[in-house]
Design a protein around this motif. Sequence first.
Motif, PDB file in Angstrom:
ATOM      1  N   ALA A 448      23.463-168.482 -74.616  1.00 17.29           N
ATOM      2  CA  ALA A 448      22.013-167.658 -73.816  1.00 17.29           C
ATOM      3  C   ALA A 448      20.843-166.810 -74.969  1.00 17.29           C
ATOM      4  O   ALA A 448      19.475-167.440 -75.022  1.00 17.29           O
ATOM      5  CB  ALA A 448      22.382-166.499 -72.728  1.00 17.29           C
ATOM      6  N   PHE A 449      21.861-166.629 -75.917  1.00 14.93           N
ATOM      7  CA  PHE A 449      20.559-166.032 -77.538  1.00 14.93           C
ATOM      8  C   PHE A 449      19.895-167.458 -77.637  1.00 14.93           C
ATOM      9  O   PHE A 449      18.774-167.065 -78.442  1.00 14.93           O
ATOM     10  CB  PHE A 449      22.154-165.658 -78.645  1.00 14.93           C
ATOM     11  N   LEU A 452      17.539-168.166 -74.672  1.00 16.02           N
ATOM     12  CA  LEU A 452      16.347-167.373 -73.734  1.00 16.02           C
ATOM     13  C   LEU A 452      14.593-167.368 -74.594  1.00 16.02           C
ATOM     14  O   LEU A 452      13.977-167.555 -73.588  1.00 16.02           O
ATOM     15  CB  LEU A 452      16.358-166.274 -75.035  1.00 16.02           C
ATOM     16  N   TRP A 455      13.403-170.950 -72.789  1.00 15.78           N
ATOM     17  CA  TRP A 455      13.357-171.004 -70.957  1.00 15.78           C
ATOM     18  C   TRP A 455      12.126-170.073 -70.413  1.00 15.78           C
ATOM     19  O   TRP A 455      11.505-170.166 -69.915  1.00 15.78           O
ATOM     20  CB  TRP A 455      14.776-169.828 -70.423  1.00 15.78           C
ATOM     21  N   ARG A 456      11.428-169.026 -71.513  1.00 16.67           N
ATOM     22  CA  ARG A 456      10.865-168.458 -71.327  1.00 16.67           C
ATOM     23  C   ARG A 456       9.530-168.472 -71.692  1.00 16.67           C
ATOM     24  O   ARG A 456       8.995-168.848 -71.074  1.00 16.67           O
ATOM     25  CB  ARG A 456      10.591-167.508 -72.576  1.00 16.67           C
ATOM     26  N   GLU A 457       9.377-170.144 -72.556  1.00 17.24           N
ATOM     27  CA  GLU A 457       8.451-171.259 -72.525  1.00 17.24           C
ATOM     28  C   GLU A 457       8.757-172.422 -71.360  1.00 17.24           C
ATOM     29  O   GLU A 457       7.370-173.170 -71.785  1.00 17.24           O
ATOM     30  CB  GLU A 457       8.214-171.389 -74.343  1.00 17.24           C
ATOM     31  N   GLY A 458       9.170-172.250 -70.536  1.00 11.08           N
ATOM     32  CA  GLY A 458      10.139-172.969 -69.797  1.00 11.08           C
ATOM     33  C   GLY A 458       9.950-174.760 -70.138  1.00 11.08           C
ATOM     34  O   GLY A 458       9.483-175.251 -70.226  1.00 11.08           O
ATOM     35  N   VAL A 459      10.715-174.683 -71.356  1.00 13.52           N
ATOM     36  CA  VAL A 459      11.148-175.296 -72.000  1.00 13.52           C
ATOM     37  C   VAL A 459      12.452-175.660 -72.297  1.00 13.52           C
ATOM     38  O   VAL A 459      13.588-174.609 -72.065  1.00 13.52           O
ATOM     39  CB  VAL A 459      10.917-176.353 -73.596  1.00 13.52           C
ATOM     40  N   ASP A 460      14.011-176.835 -72.304  1.00 21.42           N
ATOM     41  CA  ASP A 460      15.024-176.471 -72.552  1.00 21.42           C
ATOM     42  C   ASP A 460      15.380-177.465 -73.112  1.00 21.42           C
ATOM     43  O   ASP A 460      14.429-178.563 -73.214  1.00 21.42           O
ATOM     44  CB  ASP A 460      15.469-176.623 -71.543  1.00 21.42           C
ATOM     45  N   ASP A 552       8.017-163.793 -84.297  1.00 20.36           N
ATOM     46  CA  ASP A 552       8.054-162.529 -84.174  1.00 20.36           C
ATOM     47  C   ASP A 552       7.977-161.746 -85.568  1.00 20.36           C
ATOM     48  O   ASP A 552       8.330-162.901 -87.499  1.00 20.36           O
ATOM     49  CB  ASP A 552       8.794-161.674 -83.576  1.00 20.36           C
TER      50      ASP A 552
ATOM     51  N   SER B 431      13.607-157.633 -72.433  1.00 18.22           N
ATOM     52  CA  SER B 431      14.388-159.194 -73.144  1.00 18.22           C
ATOM     53  C   SER B 431      14.531-159.733 -71.413  1.00 18.22           C
ATOM     54  O   SER B 431      14.244-160.991 -71.364  1.00 18.22           O
ATOM     55  CB  SER B 431      15.132-159.341 -73.851  1.00 18.22           C
ATOM     56  N   SER B 434      11.194-160.203 -68.109  1.00 20.56           N
ATOM     57  CA  SER B 434      10.919-160.830 -68.461  1.00 20.56           C
ATOM     58  C   SER B 434      11.301-162.224 -68.264  1.00 20.56           C
ATOM     59  O   SER B 434       9.865-163.059 -69.221  1.00 20.56           O
ATOM     60  CB  SER B 434       9.685-160.529 -70.127  1.00 20.56           C
ATOM     61  N   LYS B 436      12.678-166.123 -68.014  1.00 15.50           N
ATOM     62  CA  LYS B 436      12.710-166.746 -67.402  1.00 15.50           C
ATOM     63  C   LYS B 436      13.672-167.761 -67.249  1.00 15.50           C
ATOM     64  O   LYS B 436      14.307-167.684 -68.492  1.00 15.50           O
ATOM     65  CB  LYS B 436      11.704-167.956 -67.672  1.00 15.50           C
ATOM     66  N   PHE B 437      14.798-168.379 -66.473  1.00 16.10           N
ATOM     67  CA  PHE B 437      15.858-168.992 -66.279  1.00 16.10           C
ATOM     68  C   PHE B 437      15.819-170.097 -65.310  1.00 16.10           C
ATOM     69  O   PHE B 437      15.566-170.420 -64.156  1.00 16.10           O
ATOM     70  CB  PHE B 437      17.188-167.879 -66.683  1.00 16.10           C
ATOM     71  N   LYS B 438      16.986-171.219 -66.390  1.00 15.45           N
ATOM     72  CA  LYS B 438      16.796-171.915 -65.361  1.00 15.45           C
ATOM     73  C   LYS B 438      17.682-172.110 -63.909  1.00 15.45           C
ATOM     74  O   LYS B 438      18.489-171.675 -63.824  1.00 15.45           O
ATOM     75  CB  LYS B 438      18.111-173.744 -66.526  1.00 15.45           C
ATOM     76  N   THR B 441      21.358-170.997 -62.880  1.00 16.67           N
ATOM     77  CA  THR B 441      22.041-170.068 -64.420  1.00 16.67           C
ATOM     78  C   THR B 441      23.011-169.174 -63.566  1.00 16.67           C
ATOM     79  O   THR B 441      22.521-167.663 -62.342  1.00 16.67           O
ATOM     80  CB  THR B 441      21.127-169.352 -65.171  1.00 16.67           C
ATOM     81  N   SER B 442      24.003-168.070 -64.451  1.00  9.35           N
ATOM     82  CA  SER B 442      24.336-167.330 -63.821  1.00  9.35           C
ATOM     83  C   SER B 442      24.294-165.988 -64.072  1.00  9.35           C
ATOM     84  O   SER B 442      24.120-165.374 -65.232  1.00  9.35           O
ATOM     85  CB  SER B 442      25.877-167.295 -64.360  1.00  9.35           C
ATOM     86  N   PHE B 449      21.142-161.788 -72.488  1.00 12.21           N
ATOM     87  CA  PHE B 449      19.361-161.311 -72.559  1.00 12.21           C
ATOM     88  C   PHE B 449      19.447-159.934 -72.724  1.00 12.21           C
ATOM     89  O   PHE B 449      18.761-159.929 -73.920  1.00 12.21           O
ATOM     90  CB  PHE B 449      18.571-162.483 -71.171  1.00 12.21           C
ATOM     91  N   ILE B 523       7.924-171.838 -63.345  1.00 12.75           N
ATOM     92  CA  ILE B 523       7.919-173.483 -63.260  1.00 12.75           C
ATOM     93  C   ILE B 523       9.186-174.344 -62.921  1.00 12.75           C
ATOM     94  O   ILE B 523      10.145-173.966 -63.013  1.00 12.75           O
ATOM     95  CB  ILE B 523       6.831-173.873 -64.317  1.00 12.75           C
ATOM     96  N   ASN B 525       8.866-178.261 -64.456  1.00 12.17           N
ATOM     97  CA  ASN B 525       8.974-179.514 -65.031  1.00 12.17           C
ATOM     98  C   ASN B 525       9.716-180.120 -65.733  1.00 12.17           C
ATOM     99  O   ASN B 525      10.707-180.175 -65.137  1.00 12.17           O
ATOM    100  CB  ASN B 525       7.440-179.335 -66.025  1.00 12.17           C
ATOM    101  N   PHE B 527      11.312-180.763 -68.015  1.00 11.63           N
ATOM    102  CA  PHE B 527      12.117-179.658 -68.517  1.00 11.63           C
ATOM    103  C   PHE B 527      13.537-178.928 -67.394  1.00 11.63           C
ATOM    104  O   PHE B 527      14.788-178.172 -67.850  1.00 11.63           O
ATOM    105  CB  PHE B 527      11.914-178.539 -69.708  1.00 11.63           C
ATOM    106  N   PHE B 530      12.263-173.804 -63.570  1.00  5.87           N
ATOM    107  CA  PHE B 530      12.961-171.950 -63.237  1.00  5.87           C
ATOM    108  C   PHE B 530      13.019-170.963 -61.788  1.00  5.87           C
ATOM    109  O   PHE B 530      11.697-171.756 -61.545  1.00  5.87           O
ATOM    110  CB  PHE B 530      12.130-172.185 -64.555  1.00  5.87           C
ATOM    111  N   HIS B 554       4.789-159.475 -77.776  1.00  2.71           N
ATOM    112  CA  HIS B 554       4.775-159.866 -76.196  1.00  2.71           C
ATOM    113  C   HIS B 554       5.667-158.386 -75.514  1.00  2.71           C
ATOM    114  O   HIS B 554       5.455-158.266 -74.281  1.00  2.71           O
ATOM    115  CB  HIS B 554       6.119-160.795 -76.012  1.00  2.71           C
TER     116      HIS B 554
END
Lengths: 591, 591
Positions: A448-449, A452, A455-460, A552, B431, B434, B436-438, B441-442, B449, B523, B525, B527, B530, B554
């Motif tokens: 998950a680290f 994170l 996923w926040r940007e909608g990619v994977d 960051d 963290s 905010s 997004k997660f697939k 996800t459990s 996160f 979203i 997409n 990927f 989410f 952020h």
Amino acid sequence: MIRERLKQLREKMALRGIDAYLVTSSDPHQSEYLADYYKARAFVSGFTDSQGTAVVTRDEAILWTDGRYFIQADFELQGTEFKLFRQGVPGVLTVAEFLKDRVRPGGKIGFDGNCVSYQLYRDLLEKMDDQILIGSLDFIKEIWKDRPALPHGEAFAHQPEYTGSTVADRIRELRKRMGQQGIDNYIISALDDVAYLYCLRGRDIPCNPVIFAYALISRDQALLFCDMAKLTDEVKEHLASNGVEIRPYDEVGDILSQIPGKSTLFFDPASVSIALIDRAPSNVQLIKDRSIVGAMKAIKNETELRHQRNAYLKDGTALVRLFHWIETGTPTGVVTEVAVVDKALKLRSEQEHFIENSFETIAAYGANASMPHYAPSQNRQAVLKPKGLFLLDSGGQYLDGTTDITRTIQLGELTDTEKLHYTLTLKSHISLISAKFKVGTSGHYLDAFSRLPLWREGVDYNHGTGHGVGYLLFVHEGPHRIAVQPNAIPLEEGMVVSVEPGLYVPDSHGVRIENICVVKKDITNEFGSFLSFEILSVCPIDTRPLLVDRLDDHEIQWLNEYNQSCYDKLADRLSGADLKYLEQATKSISR
Amino acid sequence: MIRERLKQLREKMALRGIDAYLVTSSDPHQSEYLADYYKARAFVSGFTDSQGTAVVTRDEAILWTDGRYFIQADFELQGTEFKLFRQGVPGVLTVAEFLKDRVRPGGKIGFDGNCVSYQLYRDLLEKMDDQILIGSLDFIKEIWKDRPALPHGEAFAHQPEYTGSTVADRIRELRKRMGQQGIDNYIISALDDVAYLYCLRGRDIPCNPVIFAYALISRDQALLFCDMAKLTDEVKEHLASNGVEIRPYDEVGDILSQIPGKSTLFFDPASVSIALIDRAPSNVQLIKDRSIVGAMKAIKNETELRHQRNAYLKDGTALVRLFHWIETGTPTGVVTEVAVVDKALKLRSEQEHFIENSFETIAAYGANASMPHYAPSQNRQAVLKPKGLFLLDSGGQYLDGTTDITRTIQLGELTDTEKLHYTLTLKSHISLISAKFKVGTSGHYLDAFSRLPLWREGVDYNHGTGHGVGYLLFVHEGPHRIAVQPNAIPLEEGMVVSVEPGLYVPDSHGVRIENICVVKKDITNEFGSFLSFEILSVCPIDTRPLLVDRLDDHEIQWLNEYNQSCYDKLADRLSGADLKYLEQATKSISR
């Protein structure tokens, strides 16, 4: 070609009344990478990569593979009868579900029981209604006329100066653990477990420095089963002096059939074949669990780690030279992906104690990099151009370690998306590799680290985040892994693991950034005991593609420190233009 | 007092030849929070909080509880014979391990089978050697002379304008799911499941708006078992018009004993008692799985969510007034923790449709906040001073929703550690909240996160990160949760869950920041698909304790946007000095 093979296979099936024939990607040791002799699934289906399962019925031919290989499988299966079943995609039947659905109760499912693990067999058996599993049918052997020969390379001893403990030490420790669990006999099939226990290496599988062998350990005997011709006098002495007795490879089943009744027999159901376990006397008590030797092997000792660090220094030296060569040559239009593969091998070969690559080099320019496991060939490869991204995932086997590293570099102008994806991949990499984590944390949780920031940007990315790495052994080594798929195995001090997030856009580009780390003790305080990663890999991470504003402060700091450490460690090993390139590549960045 | 109770209990044990007596924190419905009548474990041990198990042998008395309560249990068990066994700490025996160790094979372990779930019973049974479990012994009933009465409050119907679906709708959906799984009968014991299914609420357990009741659903009957005196004519009509038949509470066992042989009986083994299941005919086929009604209840519909949002607006209004009152009053030295508890209740009571608190208010000043579940009392409480941090974790039951929120505010000068821990807790909160997660996800995976930013600094908290929240129901609601402990239940659209990391330093301070969220589609997409969180809680997060330089861009943006949204939503509901306080509290910050 595939059509002809399917036709012959179906003739065999019809003759014996078989409704479905299963071909795994496996050998009798359930190896991930296979000697050519065992590439039966590739032979029958035409899909050549390392993971996949084929099932042929009278009117269907299906290949299963996972997300890493979807694009490649689509490509390679074109024009064959085979349909791709995408493992892990919701709604796609598993092999067992397919067999249960397509074969009527009472129907027959055939396979070669030597290449099916005990575990897979039991899983299949449990899921069938009344379909019959017949594990004595090696049809591929019958139809594969020009099958390659079994390998005959020599074995060699991995000396205590490299291993940090002797074979006798390892057998003693193993017997201690066997005693604690009430185990009388332990049959070891995984080739790297045998190699680790007996400090023995070989060349039987390309990139995987092992020999085909079994080990059988009892309270008073330690047996090695292998082709005797592979053992030099020196190796025989190495084994004898550590109390290991040698037996012919083919006798393992016979010896197993003679272990005393009512004794206990331990084995790892994932790596021992159903055909072999079927040889054990029926009044032996089977104990099935994850490999005990595997657990020992996963924790590297200080000697092993000291050598691994050195191997990564050598590997980084070769890589900096390689990337310099690539960047210099690309504008001239003569650098092809295969040329990079060849040059990488040549440069690694110049390093001390180099043996061979640790896996097939992935040199992927532009859109080719969107296939995480792409490997170029003379027939299918790109010429590098001064534009876009180039991905190189490669590694070496050295007498003092196994390396694996991925870098993605900028060859020229990039699209905004390429820059963004490179930046996000690096954020993901840093998020995990710079982490501290509590003792007891699993690789599943740690995965998950890495996800994170993506996923926040909608990619994977559709592959695991990290795998264990062997020591002059397999580049993929368990039992630990870092992955979305649940696993409860904690990362422990001394485990070596990769960190390799990526982002892939089909027909466009791919990014992956991979370092190998060792798990180290970190702070212990009133909040608990923490672990963290020491990075073994030494090769600059390209800063040019970065959208620095998206990083960051702590990410910029991590990157600058990492690149500076590469300079500090490699500068003495390079000179001239290579050194200048290193200087340039490791310059610190700022916002 | 405890000594006398243990003496009497041991006399009962001796009389019946019992070697160990088990007292759970439970009622016949396996509720988390208990009516006073069922506080047998607190009665026998003196440990008053909601989670714990006591075992008394002839010469030992042990209490188990988890990390949330270690400090409090240490405090409350002082001077009693009870020893604290810390659940989850490596090396500490579990209840089953203790019983197996202390009771000889053939020895007898007694308990009240009404207050032990089927699952706990089976788990114990499996782990024993030949110890005998006797579930018909309610010794506490025999020794508890001034036991409180069972509650007699009235039930009321939760109307469709609030629930968004009728009882008949819910029974129809449940029968559909039962049909798909081949279930003929379903016995429901969890009080919130009964309340949800029958849109029925009550006042039988403080803070938990339910009545003691069972439901039994078959293909053609829907039964409610409860004390008939609790049902008004209006409620009877509500039930009858939806096809629900009423039976006396005590008849549930008799009716269960009459279900047709060879039919199937479904139940949730975690919430039905072993004593009740023992009443089912032996030729009924038991099907045990996680509550089906619980899975329906966890996904809030649009009507429920619309009302929940409104409840959180009202709750936030009360809280802003409360924090203004606290900050104004603290310098005068008259604000005590109990005064805050009282004032919070008074201000919530002024909001429309308020019923009661949703759990015992945690108002904790300074070092008291280091106990995550501290609750002040007249005998043990602090006076707030213009120095340090104050933590308030509280919530309300409204006709239109259940609230739960934690804020930690600065009352005056802070130490560097307090500032750091506040800042890190907020980073942890942001963290996760905010993210997004697939899809799929459990909560276990998502827990990472929240820990990542804390672990990086070598700090952690010893409790879960998030729990489901009911709708005019239990403030802790399953099946989902966000926690280090593995669970495979994915967070789904419409689930409501808390996000509440914290940091605690015994004898010094505690920080927790909690918001309640609902899982929403985000979203989709190339990927994947989410999800993300919509925050229901509306109350400014204190910016004064922050080390702003430790926040990423952020994070600052998230905080400013969240506080601004609180201003936008609450400004119309406040006036005068309260509005001024809100303005001040929601001012944006920058580096």
